[in-house]
Motif scaffolding. Sequence first.
Motif, PDB file in Angstrom:
ATOM      1  N   VAL A  41       0.848  -1.213   0.000  1.00  0.00           N
ATOM      2  CA  VAL A  41       0.000   0.000   0.000  1.00  0.00           C
ATOM      3  C   VAL A  41       0.877   1.254   0.000  1.00  0.00           C
ATOM      4  N   LEU A  42       2.069   1.129   0.573  1.00  0.00           N
ATOM      5  CA  LEU A  42       3.004   2.271   0.574  1.00  0.00           C
ATOM      6  C   LEU A  42       3.324   2.705  -0.860  1.00  0.00           C
ATOM      7  N   GLU A  43       3.458   1.690  -1.748  1.00  0.00           N
ATOM      8  CA  GLU A  43       3.761   2.010  -3.162  1.00  0.00           C
ATOM      9  C   GLU A  43       2.593   2.787  -3.781  1.00  0.00           C
ATOM     10  N   GLY A  44       1.387   2.372  -3.416  1.00  0.00           N
ATOM     11  CA  GLY A  44       0.201   3.056  -3.964  1.00  0.00           C
ATOM     12  C   GLY A  44       0.147   4.499  -3.520  1.00  0.00           C
ATOM     13  N   ILE A  45       0.441   4.721  -2.229  1.00  0.00           N
ATOM     14  CA  ILE A  45       0.428   6.097  -1.687  1.00  0.00           C
ATOM     15  C   ILE A  45       1.489   6.941  -2.407  1.00  0.00           C
ATOM     16  N   THR A  46       2.677   6.354  -2.560  1.00  0.00           N
ATOM     17  CA  THR A  46       3.779   7.079  -3.211  1.00  0.00           C
ATOM     18  C   THR A  46       3.460   7.380  -4.666  1.00  0.00           C
ATOM     19  N   ALA A  47       2.765   6.421  -5.310  1.00  0.00           N
ATOM     20  CA  ALA A  47       2.403   6.616  -6.733  1.00  0.00           C
ATOM     21  C   ALA A  47       1.466   7.816  -6.881  1.00  0.00           C
ATOM     22  N   ILE A  48       0.644   8.054  -5.872  1.00  0.00           N
ATOM     23  CA  ILE A  48      -0.320   9.165  -5.952  1.00  0.00           C
ATOM     24  C   ILE A  48       0.343  10.500  -5.602  1.00  0.00           C
ATOM     25  N   THR A  49       1.118  10.504  -4.495  1.00  0.00           N
ATOM     26  CA  THR A  49       1.607  11.806  -3.979  1.00  0.00           C
ATOM     27  C   THR A  49       3.067  12.074  -4.321  1.00  0.00           C
ATOM     28  N   GLY A  50       3.785  11.023  -4.729  1.00  0.00           N
ATOM     29  CA  GLY A  50       5.221  11.207  -5.010  1.00  0.00           C
ATOM     30  C   GLY A  50       6.060  11.244  -3.743  1.00  0.00           C
ATOM     31  N   LYS A  51       5.407  11.042  -2.584  1.00  0.00           N
ATOM     32  CA  LYS A  51       6.140  11.055  -1.305  1.00  0.00           C
ATOM     33  C   LYS A  51       5.860   9.754  -0.555  1.00  0.00           C
ATOM     34  N   THR A  52       6.926   9.127  -0.064  1.00  0.00           N
ATOM     35  CA  THR A  52       6.747   7.882   0.707  1.00  0.00           C
ATOM     36  C   THR A  52       6.742   8.217   2.194  1.00  0.00           C
ATOM     37  N   PRO A  53       5.641   7.954   2.889  1.00  0.00           N
ATOM     38  CA  PRO A  53       5.606   8.234   4.330  1.00  0.00           C
ATOM     39  C   PRO A  53       6.578   7.339   5.095  1.00  0.00           C
ATOM     40  N   ILE A  54       7.036   7.804   6.256  1.00  0.00           N
ATOM     41  CA  ILE A  54       7.827   6.937   7.137  1.00  0.00           C
ATOM     42  C   ILE A  54       6.891   5.825   7.603  1.00  0.00           C
ATOM     43  N   PHE A  55       7.356   4.578   7.561  1.00  0.00           N
ATOM     44  CA  PHE A  55       6.510   3.452   7.983  1.00  0.00           C
ATOM     45  C   PHE A  55       7.248   2.626   9.027  1.00  0.00           C
ATOM     46  N   GLU A 187      -9.472   7.782  -7.044  1.00  0.00           N
ATOM     47  CA  GLU A 187      -9.754   7.731  -8.494  1.00  0.00           C
ATOM     48  C   GLU A 187      -8.593   7.142  -9.295  1.00  0.00           C
ATOM     49  N   SER A 188      -7.376   7.190  -8.720  1.00  0.00           N
ATOM     50  CA  SER A 188      -6.192   6.670  -9.436  1.00  0.00           C
ATOM     51  C   SER A 188      -6.173   5.142  -9.484  1.00  0.00           C
ATOM     52  N   ALA A 189      -6.991   4.516  -8.633  1.00  0.00           N
ATOM     53  CA  ALA A 189      -6.966   3.042  -8.456  1.00  0.00           C
ATOM     54  C   ALA A 189      -5.585   2.561  -7.973  1.00  0.00           C
TER      55      ALA A 189
END
Length: 339
Positions: A41-55, A187-189
Motif C-alpha cells: 500500500v506504501l507504493e500506492g500512496i507514493t504513486a499518488i503523492t510522489g512522497k513515501t511516508p515513514i513506515f 480515483e487513481s486506483a
Amino acid sequence: MDKILVTGGLGFIGSHTVVELQNEGYEVVIIDDLSNSSEKVLEGITAITGKTPIFEKLDLKEKSKVEAFFAKHNDIKGVIHFAASKAVGESVKEPLLYYENNIGTLVYILKELKKLPEASFIFSSSCTVYGQADELPITENAPVKQAESPYGNTKQIGEEIIRDTCKVVPSLKAIALRYFNPVGAHESAEIGELPIGVPQNLVPFITQTAIGLREKLSVFGDDYPTPDGTCIRDYIHVVDLAKAHVVALQRLLGNKNKANYETFNLGTGKGSSVLEVVKAFEKVSGEKLNYQIVGRREGDIISAYADTTKANDELGWKTKLTLDDAMRSAWKWEQKVRG
Ligand code: WQD
C-alpha cells in the motif's frame, strides 16, 4: 510542516487519509502491524503523492514498543488513530481479541500523548455506536445505545476513555469521527479496499461478484419496513471521509475546537438501500450483477443515515462525491487488483 502519526495508515481509510495529509503538506509517520493490510500500500500512496511516508511495522499491543516509538518521534503534533480490529462478526466470536486490540492499544497511545506538551488526537469511531437510532437522520446527540457487538462496544468504550482523559489532561484535544459506511477508492486506483478472505461488507462483495471471484451476492433480506424492503445505509466515499480527517485535525492544530472532546458524524446525509446500491453499480459498470434475496443477517439494523449539519457547519466540510462515484471507483479498483 507538522509531523502526524497515522496508526493503521496502510488500511483502507488510513491509506486514503495519508494521501490527503500529504497533499496538505504534512509529514506522515505510519504505524501498522500489517494484520489487515500490506506494505505494498506504501507504493500506492507514493504513486499518488510522489512522497513515501515513514513506515514502522509495530504491534501497538506491545507497550514498550509504543513507548520507544514516541520517545523517538517526540515531535509528533497529532495522531489519527485507525488501528483496530473491525469485523463485527469476528468480534462476537473473539471478544477478548477485540477488547485487547481496540482498547488496550488506545490506552497505551493516550498515555504517551499525555507526556507531550500538546497533542491533537483524531479517533476512528463509527455510527455503530447509535445502534438502531430512534430518529432519522441521526445527529451527534442521538443516544448511544447498548452495542450490538463487542466491536461496536469497543468504539463506545474508546470514546468514553478519550472523553475522560481529555477532562484531566488540558494539553490533549480530541475529536471522535463517527463514520457511516465508507465505500469506493481513490480515483487513481492506486489504493482501495483490500478485504482479506470473504468480504463482510456490501460493496467489496458486489465488486468481487462482478469480477467473477464470488458466484453471487446474497442480499440479506427484502422484508424490512423500507421502500424496497432492503436495509438503508449512508454510503460515504472514502476520499470525502479522508478529507474530513484532515479538516478535523486542522481544527485541533489551529485551536478552533469548542471543547477538548468533540464528536462528528461523517456521512452524506442520504440513505441508500441495498438494491439501490446494486442498481448504481450496474449502471456505472455496465455489468449485470448476479444476486439473490436470502434471509436477514443477524444484527443488521433497518436504517441509518447521518444528519450532517454539525460537520457541515463546524468543520466546514461536506461530501462532494456521489454513490455513483463510489461505485465507479470501487469497480475500477477491483479491476486493477484482480483484472
Ligand atoms: C450494509 C448493508 C447488509 C453484505 C458495517 C459495520 C460498521 C462499519 C461498516 C466499521 C446491510 C447488506 C452486506 C452482503 C448484503 N464498519 N449486505 N449482502 O453492516 O452497515 O456496517 O460496516 O466501522 O461498524 O457494522 O455494512 O456493508 O456489512 O452492510 O445484503 O453480502 O448491506 O445486510 O444491510 P454495515 P455492510
